[in-house]
Design a protein around this motif. Sequence first.
Motif, PDB file in Angstrom:
ATOM      1  N   ASP A 198       0.807  -1.267  -0.114  1.00  0.00           N
ATOM      2  CA  ASP A 198      -0.019   0.130   0.048  1.00  0.00           C
ATOM      3  C   ASP A 198       0.779   1.202   0.024  1.00  0.00           C
ATOM      4  O   ASP A 198       0.637   2.201  -0.371  1.00  0.00           O
ATOM      5  CB  ASP A 198      -0.908   0.036   1.235  1.00  0.00           C
ATOM      6  CG  ASP A 198      -1.931  -1.018   1.039  1.00  0.00           C
ATOM      7  OD1 ASP A 198      -2.900  -1.144   0.258  1.00  0.00           O
ATOM      8  OD2 ASP A 198      -1.643  -2.277   1.951  1.00  0.00           O
ATOM      9  N   GLY A 220      -0.440  -3.276  -4.486  1.00  0.00           N
ATOM     10  CA  GLY A 220      -1.234  -4.384  -3.976  1.00  0.00           C
ATOM     11  C   GLY A 220      -1.402  -5.761  -4.775  1.00  0.00           C
ATOM     12  O   GLY A 220      -1.193  -5.625  -5.971  1.00  0.00           O
ATOM     13  N   ARG A 264      -9.060  -1.652  -1.029  1.00  0.00           N
ATOM     14  CA  ARG A 264      -7.488  -1.248  -0.815  1.00  0.00           C
ATOM     15  C   ARG A 264      -7.256   0.352  -1.351  1.00  0.00           C
ATOM     16  O   ARG A 264      -7.870   0.728  -2.403  1.00  0.00           O
ATOM     17  CB  ARG A 264      -6.860  -2.303  -1.389  1.00  0.00           C
ATOM     18  CG  ARG A 264      -6.783  -3.743  -0.799  1.00  0.00           C
ATOM     19  CD  ARG A 264      -5.944  -3.598   0.638  1.00  0.00           C
ATOM     20  NE  ARG A 264      -4.652  -3.606   0.539  1.00  0.00           N
ATOM     21  CZ  ARG A 264      -3.932  -4.813   0.510  1.00  0.00           C
ATOM     22  NH1 ARG A 264      -4.258  -5.969   0.354  1.00  0.00           N
ATOM     23  NH2 ARG A 264      -2.525  -4.594   0.414  1.00  0.00           N
TER      24      ARG A 264
END
Lengths: 565, 163, 103
Positions: A198, A220, A264
């Motif tokens: 991330d 990711g 995410r």
Amino acid sequence: MPEAPYIPQPEHARTYRYDAVDREFLAQRIAEFRDQVARRLAGELTEDEFKPLRLMNGLYLQLHAYMLRVAVPYGVLNSAQLRQLGMIARRWDRGWGHFTTRQNIQFNWTQLTDVPAMLDALAAVDMHAIQTSGNCIRNTTTDEFAGAAADEIADPRVYAEILRQWSTLHPEFTWLPRKFKIAIRGAEADRIASRTHDVAVQVKRDAAGAVGFTIQVGGGMGRTPILAVPLFEFVPEAEFLRTMEAILRVYNALGQRENIYRARIKILVRDLGRDGFLDLVQQELARMPLAPYRLAPEVVQAIRAHFAPPPFAPAGDAAAALARATLAEPEFAAWVALNTRPHRQAGYASAVISLKPVGGIPGDATAAQMEAVADLAERFAFGELRVSHTQNLVLPHVRQDELYALWQGLLAAGLATANFGQGSDIIACPGLDYCALANARSIPISQQISRVVDALDRTHVLGELQIKISGCINACGHHHVAHIGILGVDKHGAEAYQITLGGAPGNDAAIGELIGPSFSYEAVAGAVEKILLTHIGLRAPGERFVDTYRRVGQAPFKEALYARA
Amino acid sequence: MPVLEKGALRADDWQVVDDEAALPDAPVLISLARLLRDAALLAGRNAPLGVAIGNDVNPDVLAPLLPRLALVQVVLPKSRDGRAFSQARKLREYLGYTGEIRVAGHVIPDHYAMLLRCGASTVVVAEGTDAAVWEASRKVVSIAYQHGLAAETPISLLRRKVA
Amino acid sequence: MSAKARSATMPVVITANRLRDGRVVWLGAGTAWVEALAQARAVTGDDAAAALVLGQQAEKAMQVVGVYAAEVTLSAAGPQPVSQKERIRAAGPSTEAAAQLAA
């Protein structure tokens, strides 16, 4: 209090040492979790309410039992801690543990009612399971050769520990849209799969020697693999935490929460574009006060003191002694060539203890092995150890003239496999044998492939080769960034495996490309063999598989795999 | 529903008023839409005014109106949706808001200490709530590793006493 | 997955993990939870829906977590799992022997 007595740790092992405040904090945190478990058993918390709370203490409910994931902070460990992990494996589990791609260790057979006592035992050696799961900032990972590598520019452990403390029970960022993984390195060489995180941080120095940070964001794996993109070129040390806060705050406000596969930060960065995301972070930075977030030099200095070099001995003729030993014993020479790395200190090397015996379970270590490694670490490496993201252990500081004695000790413990970075050094997630999310088994596939690759390696010397296996699209086995990646899927109720080629995790990071239709459980190891035989037929002298693939493309591999006989 | 403030429960003295209903001369909690629509009308009002914002609202939109507000209510629609934590922090940290920040929705005792550290003042809790459980949860961890907005005493370089 | 969504003819067992220790359990005779699939009660149709309700009650009573119905076939030795996941839940990891070997 049911606290376990504090266990002394080796003097010269450079792990962060808890002071009275850290210990008090940990005792409080365990008391909190003990209470949460009691409330769950009494019915005061529903499973929906309890689940995020137990996850923030690393506790999953898997196929067969609860699984406790213990944090190994940035993969740095000492011998007393490893011995205690062995004790925990014996007393509360089935006698072994599993080291993970996140540099942590998992116990697979945990009972909910035992967990508070296990946490007490961990606290006795300054360890915990905080934030090893859940939608929070996870254990920061770093280079397994940090503080030792010959090519290191700045020590990432110092900043990894600062990130650990800063992110621990962070009041604002404990209920994020999804998990948040930070990796940090201090060398140009990327040994930490930076761009799959991330946030990826590289510690640098400017011309005057001042520390700053290059920050990449939005990487990711999972269903939508994306490589992180550059966000800041050089953030001054004082502004490091404020910058992290601003990034997290933008993500917490705007990250998607409805669809787990879009939650995410990589999706947010992709949707906003790098510039759009940067703009929001800078708006936040422009308004946040600096003073409360300033990373002061005295804080850095206080943390740095925990990571001072151990008392190295003068090099003497260590290098010459090593050279003589390798000449005398070819098997030892092979282990040195593959499983040691250059050290910044003359006369020393870093030694990798492979947890990848051919036909074995990647990353598993029995309690007896943990104890044996702890003993060897004390004899040869100041009691200091690392866990690598490739699921191996590392003794960071070994004198070159003691490598032979170390190797003999490893042989006795069944831990002298010479394959670090080679084809049989396979990364595999636990897969359907343990994991509640998996669609297909990973470990048995890894066991089969390691035998196939080892046999080929003996006659053809394949060189550096990264094979990685995930049992579902969550990609814990890093298959997207493997030279040969294998993804287990469910195909009409049967296990099937997709193969991707050409991925890589480091400075040459790339997402692997799907080669074609999937293979059955029985056929996948044979398919990998065909791929490697094709490589052997096409390669230039000494050429790695991934370089051959990138040079010649998919066609010959497709042909070998799918052409009608 | 009762409101938890500084360890004690008290009755909610704020009236929720629909967007089209007349405003009584008493503390009222209105929607953001009404606040923005009626900003000019509300300027002359003397009784306390509060606004409830959704978790997708950037508190920046409140900036010009904050001096008139005595209450900002944020919400956790699900216990794991933490956007309200950032909203509270922005209000306190750089929007200069000093009134009450109230948290509604699916809030559990395990959120409490962190909400306070992000600048929240009160929590709307269910009837029959035992305030002692919330206080115990708030106090169980008394050490923090980062700057927060509750009453805090630095005890070392990175650490603070918070409870 | 709800039992309703399944074909009426396919028998199912009701399964979950036990709350206290996480172990795999199946609904056996009456309201008892058993640790062996062989002792599980295989049910179909309305009986399956009723058994699932029993399971959900046990979840509320803090006995088990994550109740669902899993398809089985019937044999002389008792119910047999259909999916690979249920086979592994019933028999344990297919790798366990290898881990012991490495010890």
